[in-house]
Design a protein around this motif. Structure first.
Motif, PDB file in Angstrom:
ATOM      1  N   GLY A   1     -29.140 -30.104 -25.923  1.00 39.15           N
ATOM      2  CA  GLY A   1     -28.488 -31.205 -25.979  1.00 39.15           C
ATOM      3  C   GLY A   1     -28.161 -32.391 -27.217  1.00 39.15           C
ATOM      4  N   ARG A   2     -27.472 -33.675 -27.023  1.00 35.38           N
ATOM      5  CA  ARG A   2     -27.466 -33.978 -28.091  1.00 35.38           C
ATOM      6  C   ARG A   2     -27.789 -35.685 -27.355  1.00 35.38           C
ATOM      7  NH1 ARG A   2     -21.323 -34.109 -30.777  1.00 35.38           N
ATOM      8  NH2 ARG A   2     -22.272 -32.199 -31.065  1.00 35.38           N
ATOM      9  N   GLY A   3     -27.623 -35.917 -28.734  1.00 39.23           N
ATOM     10  CA  GLY A   3     -27.927 -37.343 -28.385  1.00 39.23           C
ATOM     11  C   GLY A   3     -30.026 -38.134 -27.803  1.00 39.23           C
ATOM     12  N   PHE A   4     -30.573 -39.171 -27.454  1.00 40.10           N
ATOM     13  CA  PHE A   4     -31.174 -39.402 -26.651  1.00 40.10           C
ATOM     14  C   PHE A   4     -31.491 -38.455 -25.108  1.00 40.10           C
ATOM     15  CE2 PHE A   4     -30.762 -42.717 -29.661  1.00 40.10           C
ATOM     16  CZ  PHE A   4     -31.930 -42.816 -29.957  1.00 40.10           C
ATOM     17  N   GLY A   5     -30.450 -39.134 -24.972  1.00 36.66           N
ATOM     18  CA  GLY A   5     -30.613 -38.087 -23.186  1.00 36.66           C
ATOM     19  C   GLY A   5     -31.146 -38.613 -22.774  1.00 36.66           C
TER      20      GLY A   5
ATOM     21  N   PRO B   1     -26.817 -37.263 -13.760  1.00 36.77           N
ATOM     22  CA  PRO B   1     -26.465 -35.512 -13.221  1.00 36.77           C
ATOM     23  C   PRO B   1     -26.813 -35.185 -14.985  1.00 36.77           C
ATOM     24  CG  PRO B   1     -24.464 -37.471 -13.287  1.00 36.77           C
ATOM     25  CD  PRO B   1     -25.504 -38.268 -13.238  1.00 36.77           C
ATOM     26  N   ILE B   2     -27.414 -33.747 -14.750  1.00 32.21           N
ATOM     27  CA  ILE B   2     -27.397 -32.677 -16.027  1.00 32.21           C
ATOM     28  C   ILE B   2     -26.896 -32.087 -15.506  1.00 32.21           C
ATOM     29  CG2 ILE B   2     -29.528 -34.495 -17.105  1.00 32.21           C
ATOM     30  CD1 ILE B   2     -31.539 -31.843 -15.834  1.00 32.21           C
ATOM     31  N   TYR B   3     -26.880 -31.401 -16.651  1.00 29.72           N
ATOM     32  CA  TYR B   3     -25.106 -29.883 -16.448  1.00 29.72           C
ATOM     33  C   TYR B   3     -26.025 -29.269 -17.629  1.00 29.72           C
ATOM     34  CZ  TYR B   3     -21.448 -27.157 -17.509  1.00 29.72           C
ATOM     35  OH  TYR B   3     -20.510 -25.938 -17.413  1.00 29.72           O
ATOM     36  N   GLY B   4     -26.064 -27.644 -17.398  1.00 28.92           N
ATOM     37  CA  GLY B   4     -26.548 -26.619 -18.619  1.00 28.92           C
ATOM     38  C   GLY B   4     -25.892 -25.608 -18.057  1.00 28.92           C
TER      39      GLY B   4
ATOM     40  N   ASN C   1     -24.373 -39.941 -18.971  1.00 32.57           N
ATOM     41  CA  ASN C   1     -24.287 -40.767 -18.653  1.00 32.57           C
ATOM     42  C   ASN C   1     -22.793 -41.981 -18.325  1.00 32.57           C
ATOM     43  OD1 ASN C   1     -25.778 -40.577 -21.761  1.00 32.57           O
ATOM     44  ND2 ASN C   1     -27.159 -41.419 -20.111  1.00 32.57           N
ATOM     45  N   ASP C   2     -22.189 -41.033 -18.209  1.00 33.47           N
ATOM     46  CA  ASP C   2     -20.896 -42.588 -17.624  1.00 33.47           C
ATOM     47  C   ASP C   2     -20.556 -41.992 -16.220  1.00 33.47           C
ATOM     48  OD1 ASP C   2     -20.022 -39.492 -17.803  1.00 33.47           O
ATOM     49  OD2 ASP C   2     -17.764 -39.956 -18.607  1.00 33.47           O
TER      50      ASP C   2
END
Length: 375
Positions: free
Chosen positions: A322-326, A366-369, A357-358
């Motif tokens: 990941g990247r950032g704070f998430g 939503p989260i994506y891996g 986040n947009d």
């Protein structure tokens, strides 16, 4: 003049001594949190309540460090050491990874997880002026390219074309599904809660609701990806019960106290419930003959028993790719990451992880891996 100078000096000395004593107590408290998070020796709800305060302890240590840098630099070392002692927990908070290419051309699996808040269906029927929000979230879910989609608070309705989500997903190629309540297509409106839709074949599946007619629960599916099989475990644990806006909207102090007690009570009940629910998730992990990905709405921060227990068995995709704070919570207090993906590091390799986040259509992001399946 000398007398007043002495009084001011004594007052200044008193407040510096008091501040130093509070600083020492804060450092000891921070070290206690490190111990609780390192070994999870106590899994009582009260320990969980303490653990989630770690970011606050870090911020207070930073404030103490800055103040002492100007007032007495040597004393700033104490808070600095307290912050450095928690270096092993920093990746749970902030990371900066870059997407990796699939250089070896192995099988890949892309997975979207999203708490869709029933697609805002209540507003669709009660507030016609806000129908666009439902259309935006449902259209975004359909358009996203991930071949496997995991939902929490999934809703399906036959009464409105926009909310015929099961049919719309099937028409988009998601012909395989595993849902918490399989008989949903027999009724006009269905709060399915937890659901998995896949373009890849599902060769086996199971489900476990947490309580009668509950929206929280576990759905798992063994998904065939080329010649490989991966078990996807989609979870939605008990809610945290944090409703900061309700506290801020109170006009009287009595209302503030009442709402605060309600939040604390909900936190306590949630910690107790999630402790039992995480044991159920661990069983499905342990029983799997295939590499595992656990995803969903954990309703706990990275400084918690639930996160720590899963992390002891699987790797966090956010931490590794990941990247950032998430942050994934799209309502007050916002600065929380409670939606996660974990993976079997022995048989899977994460290429990327993203928090959208947009995409502000739900109270979660939503989260994506994306993963490589290793032979």
């Amino acid at each position: 003049m000398p007398s007043s100078f002495s009084v001011r000096r004594l007052i200044g000395l008193f407040f510096r001594s008091l501040f130093w004593s509070l600083n020492v107590a804060l450092v000891l408290y921070t070290l206690l949190l490190y111990w609780l998070l390192y070994d999870l020796p106590i899994q009582h709800w009260s320990a969980s309540m303490l653990m989630i305060t770690l970011p606050v302890a870090w911020v207070l240590n930073m404030i103490c460090l800055i103040i002492w840098l100007f007032a007495n630099p040597w004393r700033s070392v104490l808070s600095l050491l307290a912050l450095l002692a928690g270096f092993w927990l920093w990746p749970r908070t902030l990371v900066w990874n870059s997407p990796q290419p699939n250089l070896q051309g192995k099988s890949t699996l892309s997975l979207l997880s999203y708490n869709v808040t029933n697609f805002n269906s209540d507003q669709l029927y009660s507030k016609p002026s806000k129908q666009s929000r439902t259309r935006l979230i449902t259209d975004w879910v359909i358009r996203h390219e991930a071949p496997v989609k995991c939902f929490q608070e999934f809703y399906n309705s036959q009464r409105h074309p926009v909310l015929r989500m099961a049919d719309r997903l099937r028409a988009s190629g998601y012909t395989y599904e595993a849902v918490l309540y399989p008989g949903y297509d027999q009724v006009p409106d269905s709060f399915l809660g937890v659901a998995i839709f896949s373009k890849y074949p599902i060769i086996n599946q199971g489900r476990e609701p947490f309580g009668i007619h509950a929206h929280n629960g576990i759905v798992w599916a063994d998904i065939k990806v080329g010649s490989d099989t991966v078990r996807i475990i989609n979870v939605h644990f008990e809610s945290m019960g944090i409703r900061v806006r309700r506290v801020l909207n109170q006009q009287e102090m009595a209302g503030v106290r009442s709402e605060t007690r309600g939040i604390l009570g909900s936190l306590r009940e949630g910690f107790i419930a999630r402790r039992e629910q995480i044991l159920r998730a661990e069983k499905y992990i342990a029983d799997s003959p295939f590499p595992v990905i656990v995803t969903g709405d954990f309703n706990e921060t990275p400084y918690s028993v639930a996160y720590g227990r899963i992390r002891n068995k699987l790797n966090s995709t956010f931490e590794d790719a990941g990247r950032g704070f998430g942050f994934t919570l799209n309502r007050a207090p916002k600065l929380l990451r409670i939606d996660n993906q974990f993976y079997d590091a022995n048989r899977l390799t994460p290429l990327s992880f993203k928090t959208f986040n947009d995409v502000p259509y739900s109270d979660h992001f939503p989260i994506y891996g994306e993963y490589v399946v290793n032979k």
